[in-house]
Scaffold this active site. Structure first.
Site, PDB file in Angstrom:
ATOM      1  CD  GLU A  60      25.738 -87.102  -1.247  1.00 64.08           C
ATOM      2  OE1 GLU A  60      26.697 -87.898  -1.151  1.00 64.08           O
ATOM      3  OE2 GLU A  60      25.680 -86.029  -0.614  1.00 64.08           O
ATOM      4  CG  HIS A  71      38.221 -90.592  -4.935  1.00 62.54           C
ATOM      5  ND1 HIS A  71      38.373 -91.393  -3.824  1.00 62.54           N
ATOM      6  CD2 HIS A  71      38.000 -89.341  -4.447  1.00 62.54           C
ATOM      7  CE1 HIS A  71      38.244 -90.670  -2.727  1.00 62.54           C
ATOM      8  NE2 HIS A  71      38.006 -89.414  -3.083  1.00 62.54           N
ATOM      9  CG  ASP A  87      41.778 -94.947 -16.671  1.00 61.43           C
ATOM     10  OD1 ASP A  87      41.207 -94.614 -15.598  1.00 61.43           O
ATOM     11  OD2 ASP A  87      42.586 -95.896 -16.736  1.00 61.43           O
ATOM     12  CB  SER A  89      40.227 -97.419 -14.084  1.00 59.13           C
ATOM     13  OG  SER A  89      40.737 -96.578 -13.057  1.00 59.13           O
ATOM     14  CG  ASP A 200      27.943 -89.813   2.022  1.00 56.48           C
ATOM     15  OD1 ASP A 200      27.194 -89.026   2.625  1.00 56.48           O
ATOM     16  OD2 ASP A 200      28.049 -89.842   0.787  1.00 56.48           O
ATOM     17  CG  ASP A 212      30.971 -74.683   2.978  1.00 53.66           C
ATOM     18  OD1 ASP A 212      29.842 -75.184   2.784  1.00 53.66           O
ATOM     19  OD2 ASP A 212      31.553 -74.014   2.102  1.00 53.66           O
TER      20      ASP A 212
END
Length: 355
Positions: A60, A71, A87, A89, A200, A212
């Site tokens: 996980e 993201h 970067d 962030s 999740d 899958d």
């Protein structure tokens, strides 16, 4: 005289070439192409593999580290006005960015990574994207991702609404990727990550629902199964926003994957990945190399890709149809592209357990 200068020059080139080939031996015994990368080996071994990835598992945390890198980096625009890209962030300003709707559930991995990032001495961007490369390497069949060292500390969190959501339509998804500098081919390539991904938060009360039936191997199974006829919803069986019926019990099929696999702008890009391990690896590695330096001055970064472990090669990269399925169950959306020959797994219908 000219010949002597040429000979001296060729000798210098040969010496430099030999040095590059031999590399630098670090105090820890490993060899790297740049001495600046030596400091990373203890971080990889003693912090990432030992503490974050449970000894080097494709679990996980590895899946989530890869998701976190996307993201983080996608908070960027080639036109400006978004964020700093790759970067870190989302790690440094985790209380801000994890509150965004598209980042639901990502606080688990930022909570795990943050104290380790502080322990590492790296910038947030370097730690986060090194973790993604190392975690991915723990998954058999994955390509060996690149890693560049030297990102400065992020100066501010990325703004909201930069991460595509599974409820978005194809036009909006492709537009967001294009604004970040990615072609449709690169967008589909990045979605190869769903071969080891899981949900999740989409199905309330249920975590680790895989996308899958082979969530611990980096193979092309997800590209096949997203195109199969579906009849199941995971969890309590109640459909939720962002998902459509899956072909396998216990598996989740994202609405965004479903529509991208069937839209004429991306259907062929999706379908040609089926049973083509090398194509998927090549395109994913290339797209990830681009994504992991978004917004960075690459002239100031050091190539430390040789600190990333070499992933295990799949003994058999040839995928198969799940039991009870045949090629007639594939919802072909790119008829001009011939499907590869696919055998069907023997045995009764399967149920996928949470990862």
């Amino acid at each position: 005289m000219a010949f002597a200068r040429l000979s001296a020059f060729l000798a210098l080139v040969a010496t430099a070439s030999a040095a590059i080939t031999r590399g630098v031996q670090c105090p820890t015994g490993q060899v790297t192409s740049n001495a600046a990368c030596c400091a990373l080996f203890p971080i990889v071994d003693n912090i990432l593999q030992a503490q974050l990835f449970d000894g080097g598992e494709c679990g996980e945390e590895a899946h989530s580290a890869l998701r976190l890198s996307f993201h983080d980096a996608i908070g960027f625009s080639v036109n400006g006005g978004k964020g700093g890209g790759a970067d870190g962030s989302i790690l440094a300003f985790n209380q801000t960015e994890t509150a965004f709707h598209a980042n639901q559930g990502i606080d688990d991995i930022t909570d795990e990574q943050f104290p380790l990032f502080q322990q590492s001495g790296l910038s947030a961007g370097d730690f986060l994207h090194l973790a993604a490369a190392v975690g991915t390497a723990n998954c058999p069949g994955a390509p060996r991702l690149k890693f560049f060292l030297g990102r400065p500390a992020p100066v501010a969190p990325a703004p909201d609404l930069t991460v595509p959501e599974p409820t978005d339509n194809v036009t909006n998804i492709l537009a967001r990727f294009a604004d970040a500098g990615f072609t449709p081919e690169e967008a589909i390539a990045l979605l190869s990550s769903h071969t080891v991904a899981a949900s999740d938060v989409i199905d309330p009360g249920f975590t680790g629902i895989p996308f899958d039936s082979t969530p611990f191997t980096f193979d092309t199974q997800v590209f096949l199964e997203v195109l199969l006829k579906g009849s199941f919803f995971p969890g309590d069986g109640v459909p939720q926003p962002a998902e459509v019926a899956s072909p396998i019990q216990g598996e989740m099929r994202l609405q965004s994957d479903f529509v991208l696999a069937r839209d004429p702008r991306t259907a062929c890009l999706w379908q040609e990945m089926i049973n083509n391990q090398q194509l998927m690896q090549t395109r994913f590695k290339s797209a990830m190399a681009k994504m992991q330096v978004l917004g960075q001055d690459t002239s100031k970064l050091i190539d430390c890709s040789d600190v990333v472990p070499v992933p295990k090669v799949l003994a058999d990269p040839i995928i198969k149809l799940p039991p009870t399925f045949t090629t007639s169950d594939i919802e072909v959306s790119c008829p001009q592209l011939r499907l590869p020959a696919l055998a069907t797994q023997a045995g009764p219908a399967i149920t996928v357990a949470p990862v």
